[in-house]
Design a protein around this motif. Sequence first.
Motif, PDB file in Angstrom:
ATOM      1  N   PRO A 401     -10.330  25.439 -35.809  1.00  0.00           N
ATOM      2  CA  PRO A 401     -10.765  25.503 -37.201  1.00  0.00           C
ATOM      3  C   PRO A 401     -10.273  26.767 -37.892  1.00  0.00           C
ATOM      4  N   MET A 402      -9.952  26.624 -39.166  1.00  0.00           N
ATOM      5  CA  MET A 402      -9.543  27.760 -39.995  1.00  0.00           C
ATOM      6  C   MET A 402     -10.772  28.241 -40.749  1.00  0.00           C
ATOM      7  N   LEU A 403     -11.545  29.081 -40.095  1.00  0.00           N
ATOM      8  CA  LEU A 403     -12.823  29.535 -40.640  1.00  0.00           C
ATOM      9  C   LEU A 403     -12.683  30.812 -41.452  1.00  0.00           C
ATOM     10  N   TYR A 404     -11.487  31.047 -41.996  1.00  0.00           N
ATOM     11  CA  TYR A 404     -11.248  32.276 -42.754  1.00  0.00           C
ATOM     12  C   TYR A 404     -12.335  32.465 -43.813  1.00  0.00           C
ATOM     13  N   PRO A 405     -13.100  33.548 -43.737  1.00  0.00           N
ATOM     14  CA  PRO A 405     -14.170  33.759 -44.718  1.00  0.00           C
ATOM     15  C   PRO A 405     -13.656  33.770 -46.160  1.00  0.00           C
ATOM     16  N   SER A 406     -12.432  34.244 -46.371  1.00  0.00           N
ATOM     17  CA  SER A 406     -11.895  34.333 -47.732  1.00  0.00           C
ATOM     18  C   SER A 406     -11.639  32.971 -48.352  1.00  0.00           C
ATOM     19  N   HIS A 407     -11.625  31.914 -47.542  1.00  0.00           N
ATOM     20  CA  HIS A 407     -11.325  30.586 -48.063  1.00  0.00           C
ATOM     21  C   HIS A 407     -12.572  29.830 -48.513  1.00  0.00           C
ATOM     22  N   PHE A 408     -13.736  30.473 -48.411  1.00  0.00           N
ATOM     23  CA  PHE A 408     -14.956  29.919 -48.993  1.00  0.00           C
ATOM     24  C   PHE A 408     -15.153  30.604 -50.344  1.00  0.00           C
ATOM     25  N   HIS A 409     -15.351  29.802 -51.386  1.00  0.00           N
ATOM     26  CA  HIS A 409     -15.375  30.365 -52.739  1.00  0.00           C
ATOM     27  C   HIS A 409     -16.583  31.282 -52.952  1.00  0.00           C
ATOM     28  N   ARG A 410     -16.421  32.208 -53.865  1.00  0.00           N
ATOM     29  CA  ARG A 410     -17.498  33.154 -54.182  1.00  0.00           C
ATOM     30  C   ARG A 410     -18.759  32.402 -54.602  1.00  0.00           C
ATOM     31  N   VAL A 447      -8.114  33.179 -36.615  1.00  0.00           N
ATOM     32  CA  VAL A 447      -8.792  34.379 -37.117  1.00  0.00           C
ATOM     33  C   VAL A 447      -8.014  34.924 -38.302  1.00  0.00           C
ATOM     34  N   GLN A 448      -8.748  35.331 -39.338  1.00  0.00           N
ATOM     35  CA  GLN A 448      -8.132  35.864 -40.553  1.00  0.00           C
ATOM     36  C   GLN A 448      -7.585  37.260 -40.292  1.00  0.00           C
ATOM     37  N   ALA A 449      -6.260  37.365 -40.283  1.00  0.00           N
ATOM     38  CA  ALA A 449      -5.601  38.667 -40.089  1.00  0.00           C
ATOM     39  C   ALA A 449      -4.883  39.071 -41.372  1.00  0.00           C
ATOM     40  N   PHE A 450      -5.552  38.925 -42.489  1.00  0.00           N
ATOM     41  CA  PHE A 450      -5.025  39.300 -43.803  1.00  0.00           C
ATOM     42  C   PHE A 450      -6.212  39.714 -44.676  1.00  0.00           C
ATOM     43  N   LYS A 451      -5.948  40.495 -45.714  1.00  0.00           N
ATOM     44  CA  LYS A 451      -7.034  41.148 -46.451  1.00  0.00           C
ATOM     45  C   LYS A 451      -7.457  40.438 -47.722  1.00  0.00           C
ATOM     46  N   TRP A 452      -6.914  39.293 -48.045  1.00  0.00           N
ATOM     47  CA  TRP A 452      -7.210  38.612 -49.298  1.00  0.00           C
ATOM     48  C   TRP A 452      -8.721  38.468 -49.516  1.00  0.00           C
ATOM     49  N   ARG A 453      -9.203  38.965 -50.639  1.00  0.00           N
ATOM     50  CA  ARG A 453     -10.595  38.878 -51.083  1.00  0.00           C
ATOM     51  C   ARG A 453     -11.563  39.751 -50.277  1.00  0.00           C
ATOM     52  N   VAL A 454     -11.105  40.421 -49.253  1.00  0.00           N
ATOM     53  CA  VAL A 454     -11.990  41.206 -48.396  1.00  0.00           C
ATOM     54  C   VAL A 454     -12.162  42.604 -48.984  1.00  0.00           C
ATOM     55  N   THR A 455     -13.405  43.048 -49.095  1.00  0.00           N
ATOM     56  CA  THR A 455     -13.675  44.371 -49.645  1.00  0.00           C
ATOM     57  C   THR A 455     -13.180  45.475 -48.721  1.00  0.00           C
ATOM     58  N   ARG A 456     -13.468  45.312 -47.424  1.00  0.00           N
ATOM     59  CA  ARG A 456     -13.039  46.317 -46.444  1.00  0.00           C
ATOM     60  C   ARG A 456     -12.364  45.606 -45.276  1.00  0.00           C
ATOM     61  N   TYR A 457     -11.067  45.427 -45.401  1.00  0.00           N
ATOM     62  CA  TYR A 457     -10.299  44.818 -44.314  1.00  0.00           C
ATOM     63  C   TYR A 457      -9.858  45.924 -43.367  1.00  0.00           C
ATOM     64  N   ASN A 458     -10.430  45.937 -42.181  1.00  0.00           N
ATOM     65  CA  ASN A 458     -10.148  47.005 -41.230  1.00  0.00           C
ATOM     66  C   ASN A 458     -10.249  46.457 -39.803  1.00  0.00           C
ATOM     67  N   GLU A 459     -10.186  47.358 -38.828  1.00  0.00           N
ATOM     68  CA  GLU A 459     -10.231  46.940 -37.433  1.00  0.00           C
ATOM     69  C   GLU A 459     -11.522  46.214 -37.110  1.00  0.00           C
ATOM     70  N   GLU A 460     -12.626  46.709 -37.655  1.00  0.00           N
ATOM     71  CA  GLU A 460     -13.920  46.093 -37.369  1.00  0.00           C
ATOM     72  C   GLU A 460     -13.988  44.672 -37.906  1.00  0.00           C
ATOM     73  N   TYR A 461     -13.305  44.409 -39.010  1.00  0.00           N
ATOM     74  CA  TYR A 461     -13.293  43.060 -39.588  1.00  0.00           C
ATOM     75  C   TYR A 461     -12.689  42.067 -38.590  1.00  0.00           C
ATOM     76  N   ILE A 462     -11.611  42.474 -37.932  1.00  0.00           N
ATOM     77  CA  ILE A 462     -10.988  41.622 -36.920  1.00  0.00           C
ATOM     78  C   ILE A 462     -11.955  41.386 -35.762  1.00  0.00           C
ATOM     79  N   ARG A 463     -12.569  42.461 -35.289  1.00  0.00           N
ATOM     80  CA  ARG A 463     -13.463  42.343 -34.137  1.00  0.00           C
ATOM     81  C   ARG A 463     -14.687  41.499 -34.447  1.00  0.00           C
ATOM     82  N   GLN A 464     -15.186  41.586 -35.677  1.00  0.00           N
ATOM     83  CA  GLN A 464     -16.375  40.816 -36.046  1.00  0.00           C
ATOM     84  C   GLN A 464     -16.114  39.307 -36.007  1.00  0.00           C
ATOM     85  N   GLN A 465     -14.948  38.892 -36.441  1.00  0.00           N
ATOM     86  CA  GLN A 465     -14.630  37.459 -36.402  1.00  0.00           C
ATOM     87  C   GLN A 465     -14.619  36.953 -34.963  1.00  0.00           C
TER      88      GLN A 465
END
Length: 514
Positions: A401-410, A447-465
């Motif tokens: 599944p492509m569960l990229y958080p950025s792909h769910f609308h605001r 896993v979303q490895a891009f920063k689109w729409r993310v307020t703080r795209y960082n190492e922790e963001y990757i680990r959290q997914q």
Amino acid sequence: MKTLQNLATALLRLLESRIDAWALSRIAPSPAGSVRWRRAALWTTIAIGAAGAIWAVEQRAWLQVQWPGQAVAADSRLSQPSQAPAALPTGLRRQGPALIYTCQGKEAASRMSSRLYDFSAIFDREELQQRLIADNRGAFQAATCKVGAEVQIPAPLLAPLQNAPIGDVVAEPVRAVYLSGDNMRPSRLAAEVRRLRSIGANGVVFDVKDVIGVVNYRSAAPNIERYRRYDPPIRNIQKTIRYLHENGMFVIARTALFQDQNLATQRPDLAIHDRNAAGGILLVKGRPLWVDPGQEEVRSYNLGLVQELIGLGVDEIQFDYVRYPAEGNLSGVSYHGVQSPHDKTGFLARFLAGAWLLTRASNTRLSIDIFGIVAWGEEVDVKSTGQRIERLSRFVDILSPMLYPSHFHRGWGGIANPADEPFRFYNEGVQRFKDRARSGIVIRPWVQAFKWRVTRYNEEYIRQQIAGSSAAGGRGWMMWNAGNDYDMVYSALRHGESLTTQRSASPQEAVPGG
């Protein structure tokens, strides 16, 4: 040969009709259907065996032309065509177990390594160039071959490379990154493999057929080459697969199915019809991007690629765009054979069942990429795409599944910015897919490895997914970045907690400040 091809086509059509009955029995079994299932299974077995035998005859003939005098494995149905040319190039000859090249002029080693690349097992062309000089010092002056000098080819290939899966991608968690076809060139791929190994990752997902419809290697399937418009970036697919396997990497061959601009352009009769569009076919941003899953020829075209990939020895075939279009103005669209949304799922299941049966005689596994939002069971999305998990999951080994958080609308689900909730969407999404899919299927998310729409795209963001998925029972992961830029990923996983220990992490442990 033409008669054999016609017979094979007829048998494959019979096989597809039997698949329908078999698939229906798997989706909606009933006591009365058990006899029909056994009959369908019998006919399916007969059709597979007959069509496979004919395919083997054709492959044997093809290989004998490419490599005269070479014995072909008895199980040719799963053998693979050579990437080497039919005849040795001028100046190259076989001498016992060696290949000897006679320099035709003052030839640069760089040019020689390019010409003779397919006749050496060395993967990187620069390495081959260096070895040509190092192993034949008397034949070169600086980096130029002397006229008439004899050069022995290092690691000569005297027969086609034969690859096979190196393990079971269902039994072993796969941790991989996605690479486009252009980035599968030797020097670029070698650099990525080194980085993957540095974090304990074990897989590469690469485009076999991208959304433009380009098959990224020279195929032995006539239909693929008939519609080719672009030169493939992968020079030798066998050597590429061998290189990855030798470096402990699972090979996941990603193919875009029904979004195929190349086929839709060259065969508009196979494109999706749209009465509102000029020319009568669906255009997305002015281009014909989609072919119709209900068309038998579309499915057969893609099944031919599946058959070849099995023979090439990939570990997994991953289908993307296993759906009908969901974007653009679809008010004038009509689909072949579709009277209700149920029929869309039926055609998708029909294709997957055929691919599933083809792979059962091998160790190659099947996976599908699927919209993350369909896990929430929104009927409007399911009816639009045809992606009903309960049915499609019956014919694959892995769901991605492509569960990229950025792909769910605001505002989705009352969440101000879903892109800032990495743990939540992967944790809940994986659990929902497990609840909807068949029992025992592997859920391995993108896993979303891009920063689109993310307020703080960082190492922790990757680990959290990853932590969210693991806590819900996800098995492994695949990183998606369209530009193949994974600096953040490598930093996150090299410096962060070992991911093998995160499976038992709780949401409270994984979410910052929880």
